[in-house]
Design an enzyme around this catalytic site. Sequence first.
Site, PDB file in Angstrom:
ATOM      1  N   ASP A  30       0.870  -1.186   0.000  1.00 60.51           N
ATOM      2  CA  ASP A  30       0.000   0.000   0.000  1.00 60.51           C
ATOM      3  C   ASP A  30       0.899   1.226   0.000  1.00 60.51           C
ATOM      4  O   ASP A  30       1.979   1.208   0.605  1.00 60.51           O
ATOM      5  CB  ASP A  30      -0.892  -0.004   1.257  1.00 60.51           C
ATOM      6  CG  ASP A  30      -2.105   0.910   1.098  1.00 60.51           C
ATOM      7  OD1 ASP A  30      -3.232   0.389   1.029  1.00 60.51           O
ATOM      8  OD2 ASP A  30      -1.928   2.151   1.030  1.00 60.51           O
ATOM      9  N   GLU A 146     -14.733  -9.399  -5.226  1.00 62.21           N
ATOM     10  CA  GLU A 146     -14.844  -9.860  -3.824  1.00 62.21           C
ATOM     11  C   GLU A 146     -16.288  -9.737  -3.357  1.00 62.21           C
ATOM     12  O   GLU A 146     -17.029  -8.902  -3.864  1.00 62.21           O
ATOM     13  CB  GLU A 146     -13.906  -9.046  -2.922  1.00 62.21           C
ATOM     14  CG  GLU A 146     -14.051  -7.531  -2.998  1.00 62.21           C
ATOM     15  CD  GLU A 146     -15.135  -6.934  -2.134  1.00 62.21           C
ATOM     16  OE1 GLU A 146     -15.592  -7.624  -1.213  1.00 62.21           O
ATOM     17  OE2 GLU A 146     -15.540  -5.783  -2.393  1.00 62.21           O
ATOM     18  N   GLY A 253     -35.346  -0.936   7.959  1.00 60.50           N
ATOM     19  CA  GLY A 253     -34.607  -0.061   8.874  1.00 60.50           C
ATOM     20  C   GLY A 253     -34.389   1.301   8.281  1.00 60.50           C
ATOM     21  O   GLY A 253     -35.293   1.882   7.671  1.00 60.50           O
ATOM     22  N   CYS A 260     -20.028   0.573  -0.194  1.00 63.60           N
ATOM     23  CA  CYS A 260     -20.179  -0.288  -1.377  1.00 63.60           C
ATOM     24  C   CYS A 260     -21.481  -0.058  -2.134  1.00 63.60           C
ATOM     25  O   CYS A 260     -21.456   0.373  -3.281  1.00 63.60           O
ATOM     26  CB  CYS A 260     -20.063  -1.751  -0.955  1.00 63.60           C
ATOM     27  SG  CYS A 260     -18.546  -2.078  -0.081  1.00 63.60           S
ATOM     28  N   LYS A 320     -23.075  -0.207   9.884  1.00 63.56           N
ATOM     29  CA  LYS A 320     -23.629  -1.503  10.282  1.00 63.56           C
ATOM     30  C   LYS A 320     -22.842  -1.973  11.502  1.00 63.56           C
ATOM     31  O   LYS A 320     -21.780  -1.400  11.807  1.00 63.56           O
ATOM     32  CB  LYS A 320     -23.562  -2.516   9.136  1.00 63.56           C
ATOM     33  CG  LYS A 320     -22.146  -2.826   8.671  1.00 63.56           C
ATOM     34  CD  LYS A 320     -22.118  -3.825   7.530  1.00 63.56           C
ATOM     35  CE  LYS A 320     -22.343  -5.229   8.038  1.00 63.56           C
ATOM     36  NZ  LYS A 320     -22.029  -6.253   7.027  1.00 63.56           N
TER      37      LYS A 320
HETATM   38  C1  UGA Z   1     -21.674  -5.425   0.652  1.00 63.60           C
HETATM   39  C2  UGA Z   1     -21.992  -6.836   0.134  1.00 63.60           C
HETATM   40  O1  UGA Z   1     -22.879  -7.500   1.033  1.00 63.60           O
HETATM   41  C3  UGA Z   1     -20.715  -7.659  -0.026  1.00 63.60           C
HETATM   42  O2  UGA Z   1     -21.033  -8.938  -0.595  1.00 63.60           O
HETATM   43  C4  UGA Z   1     -19.778  -6.915  -0.964  1.00 63.60           C
HETATM   44  O3  UGA Z   1     -18.570  -7.599  -1.138  1.00 63.60           O
HETATM   45  C5  UGA Z   1     -19.485  -5.539  -0.392  1.00 63.60           C
HETATM   46  O4  UGA Z   1     -20.725  -4.812  -0.228  1.00 63.60           O
HETATM   47  C6  UGA Z   1     -18.588  -4.810  -1.349  1.00 63.60           C
HETATM   48  O5  UGA Z   1     -19.038  -4.505  -2.455  1.00 63.60           O
HETATM   49  O6  UGA Z   1     -17.395  -4.654  -1.053  1.00 63.60           O
HETATM   50  P1  UGA Z   1     -21.188  -4.359   3.065  1.00 63.60           P
HETATM   51  O7  UGA Z   1     -21.486  -3.049   2.398  1.00 63.60           O
HETATM   52  O8  UGA Z   1     -19.953  -4.487   3.863  1.00 63.60           O
HETATM   53  O9  UGA Z   1     -21.126  -5.548   1.954  1.00 63.60           O
HETATM   54  O10 UGA Z   1     -22.390  -4.690   4.058  1.00 63.60           O
HETATM   55  P2  UGA Z   1     -23.802  -5.416   3.941  1.00 63.60           P
HETATM   56  O11 UGA Z   1     -23.900  -6.418   4.993  1.00 63.60           O
HETATM   57  O12 UGA Z   1     -24.091  -5.840   2.558  1.00 63.60           O
HETATM   58  O13 UGA Z   1     -24.805  -4.219   4.320  1.00 63.60           O
HETATM   59  C7  UGA Z   1     -24.986  -3.094   3.469  1.00 63.60           C
HETATM   60  C8  UGA Z   1     -26.028  -2.175   4.041  1.00 63.60           C
HETATM   61  O14 UGA Z   1     -27.338  -2.742   3.946  1.00 63.60           O
HETATM   62  C9  UGA Z   1     -25.840  -1.830   5.511  1.00 63.60           C
HETATM   63  O15 UGA Z   1     -26.035  -0.444   5.705  1.00 63.60           O
HETATM   64  C10 UGA Z   1     -26.906  -2.617   6.236  1.00 63.60           C
HETATM   65  O16 UGA Z   1     -27.338  -2.010   7.422  1.00 63.60           O
HETATM   66  C11 UGA Z   1     -28.010  -2.612   5.193  1.00 63.60           C
HETATM   67  N1  UGA Z   1     -28.941  -3.740   5.353  1.00 63.60           N
HETATM   68  C12 UGA Z   1     -28.533  -5.002   5.155  1.00 63.60           C
HETATM   69  C13 UGA Z   1     -30.272  -3.492   5.704  1.00 63.60           C
HETATM   70  O17 UGA Z   1     -30.693  -2.328   5.900  1.00 63.60           O
HETATM   71  N2  UGA Z   1     -31.134  -4.548   5.837  1.00 63.60           N
HETATM   72  C14 UGA Z   1     -30.724  -5.824   5.633  1.00 63.60           C
HETATM   73  O18 UGA Z   1     -31.577  -6.747   5.778  1.00 63.60           O
HETATM   74  C15 UGA Z   1     -29.404  -6.060   5.300  1.00 63.60           C
END
Ligand code: UGA
Length: 434
Positions: A30, A146, A253, A260, A320
């Site tokens: 990095d 990923e 929510g 992402c 999250k």
């Molecule tokens: C997301 C994807 O889930 C990963 O597979 C991907 O690799 C990543 O983006 C990326 O592109 O690098 P991430 O953003 O870390 O991962 O988190 P998530 O668990 O997907 O949650 C995303 C958002 O959706 C959060 O703000 C969470 O609170 C919200 N969410 C998730 C909800 O409001 N309700 C749900 O039921 C699930």
Amino acid sequence: MKIIVVGAGNVGLATALCFAKNGHLVYCVDNDHSKIKKLQQGQITLYEPKLQELLSEQIQNKNIFFTESLDSVLKQTSVIFLTVGTPNLNTGQADIRAIESVVDQISRYSDLPTLFQIIIRSTAPPETNKYLSKKYPSLHFITSPEFLREGSALSDGLNPDRIIIGTDSNPEADLALFKEIYKNFKLNPEKYFLMNSVSAEMTKYAANIFLAARVSLINEFSRVCEKNGADIHMIKNGLGADKRIGSEFLNAGLGYGGSCFPKDIEAYLHYSLNLNEDLKITKSVKETNALQIYKFTEKIISCLKNNFYKKVCLWGASFKPETDDLRGSPSLKIISALIENGFTVNIFDPEAHNSLKALFNNRKEIFIYTDKYEALAQTEALIIATEWSEFISCDLSQVKHAMLQPNVFDGRNIFDPENMKSLGFNYVGVGRPT
Ligand code: UGA
């Protein structure tokens, strides 16, 4: 095998450590001096469960090395994963200059006998691989996106659902390379998906947009529930029991945040401009998400606007649970709307304390606490913005005792409305009877 991972952010670090854990010798590169210095000293640069333990273990086992100098490690191996950032430009377009800059540096080594295999793990718009392959014909590019979620990046990385291999030449050799890289992960053969590069790039965008769409759809249902008395929690259970739908990603929510989904949706919409296609669903996923947070914030403000102190407490600032990442967090939108409307806000987050301090640096309307109950003192409402488990299991009598008024705005539906009512709280959830 020796592997270079360029980019030591949340994706790069997790990727590098998962490879190191599975028997590879990993060079993680990095250009951020302070980040590399910390990592060399065995200190994590972001919060992620089990990251510190795995980092210490792999440094001790000499399976991972950190350096600022890509040049110094290029002679070690031809396998290079790129996990550098692709932020949005003002137009929404994904900025792939960090990828290009690394590739450019590698291309200057192309006269060595080795054929570098550059695996693009950064999220890059469709056709990026084709563009780079044309620009750098002496390098071989494979797109392998990923799917690591912040907060569970290591378990996702160690137990991947699928390995996407996007390649436009040598598919058999590339599949063999990936099987070698993932040999110790003991994956079933069905987990490898060989496809052309643009399909691999599309798979990544499609996955994130699909998941974001589920969140927007359940959130839209929740708004109807608030009008007709249905309970989104019941609906979620009923929906999720259908095997075709499944129960994941159905939590209503405050909408999705993070670095992402919002970024990828912008980039994908920008990419589509040249296709002459109107992506109505993707656009409304984004609009619905903005509406969800706006409506929830309006609800808080209209309930409390005539209060005397206008002092509230917010629990959970990260986008999250299990991360200290504030990027794109819905909580930041709530906080700024509250401040604009004359409120003061006490904030508690289990891990984002330092990032919050850096972000709000001495703002007189914001107080950052290290104890969640102390943050409640003399406040007229508690806002739950992130569903950390320590909030779910909090002592509600202590919560009520600390507050001036027992108003709870539960943006993640972590509490049971009936129970909250019986404890004497004025409770507002999302899409739940109040
Ligand atoms: C997301 C994807 O889930 C990963 O597979 C991907 O690799 C990543 O983006 C990326 O592109 O690098 P991430 O953003 O870390 O991962 O988190 P998530 O668990 O997907 O949650 C995303 C958002 O959706 C959060 O703000 C969470 O609170 C919200 N969410 C998730 C909800 O409001 N309700 C749900 O039921 C699930």
